[in-house]
Design an enzyme around this catalytic site. Structure first.
Site, PDB file in Angstrom:
ATOM      1  N   GLY A 173       6.883  -3.453  -3.098  1.00 29.12           N
ATOM      2  CA  GLY A 173       5.775  -4.632  -3.203  1.00 29.12           C
ATOM      3  C   GLY A 173       4.220  -4.432  -3.449  1.00 29.12           C
ATOM      4  O   GLY A 173       4.082  -3.165  -3.522  1.00 29.12           O
TER       5      GLY A 173
ATOM      6  N   HIS B 148       2.926   0.166 -10.680  1.00 24.72           N
ATOM      7  CA  HIS B 148       4.223  -0.435 -10.651  1.00 24.72           C
ATOM      8  C   HIS B 148       4.320  -1.346 -12.104  1.00 24.72           C
ATOM      9  O   HIS B 148       5.447  -1.265 -12.690  1.00 24.72           O
ATOM     10  CB  HIS B 148       4.461  -1.788  -9.694  1.00 24.72           C
ATOM     11  CG  HIS B 148       4.246  -1.086  -8.242  1.00 24.72           C
ATOM     12  ND1 HIS B 148       3.090  -1.207  -7.303  1.00 24.72           N
ATOM     13  CD2 HIS B 148       5.237  -0.197  -7.397  1.00 24.72           C
ATOM     14  CE1 HIS B 148       3.265  -0.727  -6.397  1.00 24.72           C
ATOM     15  NE2 HIS B 148       4.627  -0.009  -6.321  1.00 24.72           N
TER      16      HIS B 148
ATOM     17  N   GLN C 100      12.015   4.587   6.141  1.00 27.69           N
ATOM     18  CA  GLN C 100      11.254   6.024   5.514  1.00 27.69           C
ATOM     19  C   GLN C 100      10.299   6.017   6.062  1.00 27.69           C
ATOM     20  O   GLN C 100       9.368   6.879   5.575  1.00 27.69           O
ATOM     21  CB  GLN C 100      11.361   5.501   3.914  1.00 27.69           C
ATOM     22  CG  GLN C 100      10.463   4.623   3.259  1.00 27.69           C
ATOM     23  CD  GLN C 100      10.551   4.350   1.934  1.00 27.69           C
ATOM     24  OE1 GLN C 100      11.603   3.995   1.299  1.00 27.69           O
ATOM     25  NE2 GLN C 100       9.400   4.663   1.023  1.00 27.69           N
TER      26      GLN C 100
ATOM     27  N   GLY D  41       8.144   6.873 -10.284  1.00 25.17           N
ATOM     28  CA  GLY D  41       6.973   7.395 -10.827  1.00 25.17           C
ATOM     29  C   GLY D  41       6.560   8.759 -10.540  1.00 25.17           C
ATOM     30  O   GLY D  41       6.953   9.336  -9.343  1.00 25.17           O
TER      31      GLY D  41
ATOM     32  N   ASP E  65       5.261  10.115  -7.071  1.00 25.89           N
ATOM     33  CA  ASP E  65       6.105  10.491  -6.086  1.00 25.89           C
ATOM     34  C   ASP E  65       7.093  11.312  -6.705  1.00 25.89           C
ATOM     35  O   ASP E  65       8.236  11.072  -6.724  1.00 25.89           O
ATOM     36  CB  ASP E  65       6.809   9.372  -5.435  1.00 25.89           C
ATOM     37  CG  ASP E  65       5.574   8.412  -4.864  1.00 25.89           C
ATOM     38  OD1 ASP E  65       5.070   8.628  -3.732  1.00 25.89           O
ATOM     39  OD2 ASP E  65       5.287   7.540  -5.599  1.00 25.89           O
TER      40      ASP E  65
ATOM     41  N   GLN F 168      10.219  12.423  -4.855  1.00 27.80           N
ATOM     42  CA  GLN F 168      11.042  11.629  -4.691  1.00 27.80           C
ATOM     43  C   GLN F 168      12.225  11.689  -5.916  1.00 27.80           C
ATOM     44  O   GLN F 168      13.161  11.118  -5.736  1.00 27.80           O
ATOM     45  CB  GLN F 168      10.300  10.210  -4.634  1.00 27.80           C
ATOM     46  CG  GLN F 168      11.077   8.867  -4.718  1.00 27.80           C
ATOM     47  CD  GLN F 168      10.368   7.661  -4.010  1.00 27.80           C
ATOM     48  OE1 GLN F 168      10.267   7.492  -3.031  1.00 27.80           O
ATOM     49  NE2 GLN F 168       9.888   7.084  -5.215  1.00 27.80           N
TER      50      GLN F 168
ATOM     51  N   SER G 268      -2.418   3.482  -5.849  1.00 25.92           N
ATOM     52  CA  SER G 268      -1.366   3.278  -4.703  1.00 25.92           C
ATOM     53  C   SER G 268      -1.817   2.093  -3.982  1.00 25.92           C
ATOM     54  O   SER G 268      -2.796   1.643  -3.687  1.00 25.92           O
ATOM     55  CB  SER G 268      -1.591   4.639  -3.745  1.00 25.92           C
ATOM     56  OG  SER G 268      -1.094   4.215  -2.728  1.00 25.92           O
ATOM     57  N   SER G 269      -0.796   1.510  -3.328  1.00 26.56           N
ATOM     58  CA  SER G 269      -0.740   0.323  -2.788  1.00 26.56           C
ATOM     59  C   SER G 269      -1.888   0.608  -1.417  1.00 26.56           C
ATOM     60  O   SER G 269      -2.516  -0.339  -0.996  1.00 26.56           O
ATOM     61  CB  SER G 269       0.682  -0.052  -2.093  1.00 26.56           C
ATOM     62  OG  SER G 269       1.382  -0.024  -3.220  1.00 26.56           O
TER      63      SER G 269
HETATM   64  P1  AMP Z   1       6.019   2.143  -3.996  1.00 20.13           P
HETATM   65  O1  AMP Z   1       5.986   0.536  -4.108  1.00 20.13           O
HETATM   66  O2  AMP Z   1       5.035   2.748  -3.588  1.00 20.13           O
HETATM   67  O3  AMP Z   1       7.312   2.633  -3.313  1.00 20.13           O
HETATM   68  O4  AMP Z   1       6.208   2.744  -5.555  1.00 20.13           O
HETATM   69  C1  AMP Z   1       7.431   2.092  -6.212  1.00 20.13           C
HETATM   70  C2  AMP Z   1       7.610   3.070  -7.527  1.00 20.13           C
HETATM   71  O5  AMP Z   1       6.480   3.122  -8.003  1.00 20.13           O
HETATM   72  C3  AMP Z   1       7.644   4.485  -7.090  1.00 20.13           C
HETATM   73  O6  AMP Z   1       8.812   5.186  -8.211  1.00 20.13           O
HETATM   74  C4  AMP Z   1       6.531   5.249  -7.233  1.00 20.13           C
HETATM   75  O7  AMP Z   1       6.451   6.500  -7.716  1.00 20.13           O
HETATM   76  C5  AMP Z   1       5.874   4.222  -8.432  1.00 20.13           C
HETATM   77  N1  AMP Z   1       4.299   4.339  -8.417  1.00 20.13           N
HETATM   78  C6  AMP Z   1       3.548   4.189  -7.323  1.00 20.13           C
HETATM   79  N2  AMP Z   1       2.248   4.352  -7.927  1.00 20.13           N
HETATM   80  C7  AMP Z   1       2.181   4.785  -9.065  1.00 20.13           C
HETATM   81  C8  AMP Z   1       1.537   5.147 -10.071  1.00 20.13           C
HETATM   82  N3  AMP Z   1       0.045   5.035  -9.728  1.00 20.13           N
HETATM   83  N4  AMP Z   1       1.645   5.513 -11.147  1.00 20.13           N
HETATM   84  C9  AMP Z   1       2.840   5.348 -11.599  1.00 20.13           C
HETATM   85  N5  AMP Z   1       4.112   5.096 -10.785  1.00 20.13           N
HETATM   86  C10 AMP Z   1       3.732   4.937  -9.615  1.00 20.13           C
END
Ligand code: AMP
Length: 286
Positions: A33, A39, A63, A149, A152, A155, A187-188
């Protein structure tokens, strides 16, 4: 089709009954979220490739380590739903903690070797939590394709290893990192950076790009390249380095000689905010 929001597994399965079947494809974008441009890109790519698309929103407690930022992790459901609606998502699966981890929950997924360095080394248990939630989401939403993404990258490698080892019928897609205009990976957690920290944060991508240049110009001694990178990072006094490594992109193991593609990956802290980033250093001309 209008967006359906399900907070229970039963509700998600009900919504999936109307999903197209037989030769058409279902997509899943798992997220925690507080959706941003990164995202957004994942969802757009998935929307183009799939006939039916689910986005999951779940801040996965397993996690996060005990000292980590689970409690302060940004949450913004209203604007997340608006974004999903705008992007034509079919289902948002937004379960509560007890739906995913009832008191009776006992099973976790452990993935070896590819988790032993980088974030896996500095966040014990992190990838166990990631693999467990991803497997649950794959089982609940049964996508043909799931989107992750490159930000990560470890991941993605962990999830691909799990998919291969457990014979899961899903295609794992990786989408390139979306960056701000100054290069910082979106990034969030960026919203928790102060003005000076936000400026200092760009040193991570600048360093990774510098490493890529060194590698493409023929550097072969990974230790030397790494030391040069660390020197660049140390010029920024607000930054504390957690790790900076050159790893094999498939195995996520550090390399000593650079003989093929390597991934340069780093994690830094700025005050209480931890940021990660990585770049693939690959000579496309061979
Ligand atoms: P998260 O909500 O941070 O767990 O991210 C959810 C998905 O979005 C994960 O697969 C992340 O790798 C991807 N993601 C987060 N930030 C970015 C970004 N700046 N560019 C591309 N994908 C991203």
């Amino acid at each position: 089709m209008a967006l359906v929001v399900a907070t229970s597994i039963a509700g998600a399965r009900e919504a999936m009954e109307v999903a197209p079947k037989g030769g058409s494809s279902r997509g899943l974008v798992p997220t925690m979220g507080a959706l941003h441009e990164g995202h957004h890109e994942l969802i757009q790519v998935a929307r183009r490739e799939c006939d039916w698309l689910a986005v999951s929103i779940f801040v996965n407690p397993t996690q996060f380590g005990p000292e980590e930022d689970f409690d302060t992790y940004p949450r913004d459901l209203e604007s997340d739903l608006a974004r999903c609606r705008q992007l034509g998502v079919d289902l948002v699966f937004q379960p509560g903690r007890d739906e995913i981890y009832p008191a009776t929950h006992r099973t976790f997924v452990e993935i070896e070797t590819v988790t032993s360095h980088l974030c896996g080394r500095f966040r014990p248990g992190h990838f166990r939590g990631v693999a467990t939630i991803v497997l649950k989401l794959l089982n609940i939403l049964e996508p043909d394709r799931a989107y992750f993404g490159e930000k990560d990258a470890q991941q993605t490698v962990v999830v691909r290893q799990m998919v291969k080892d457990l014979h899961l019928p899903v295609n794992i897609r990786q989408v390139p990192t979306v960056r701000d205009t100054d290069g910082l990976a979106i990034s969030s957690r960026n919203r928790h950076l102060g003005l000076r920290e936000r400026k200092a944060a760009t040193v991570l991508f600048r360093t990774l790009k510098e490493i890529r240049t060194m590698v493409l110009q023929g550097a072969r001694d990974a230790g030397q390249v790494r030391r040069n990178g660390l020197r660049l990072l140390s010029r920024e006094p607000l930054v504390q380095v957690e790790y900076l490594d050159l790893v094999d992109p498939e195995t996520m193991q550090p390399v000593s000689r650079i003989q093929g593609p390597v991934r340069a990956a780093g994690a830094i802290r700025l005050g209480r905010v931890r940021l990660i980033d990585n770049v693939l250093c690959e000579d496309r001309d061979g």
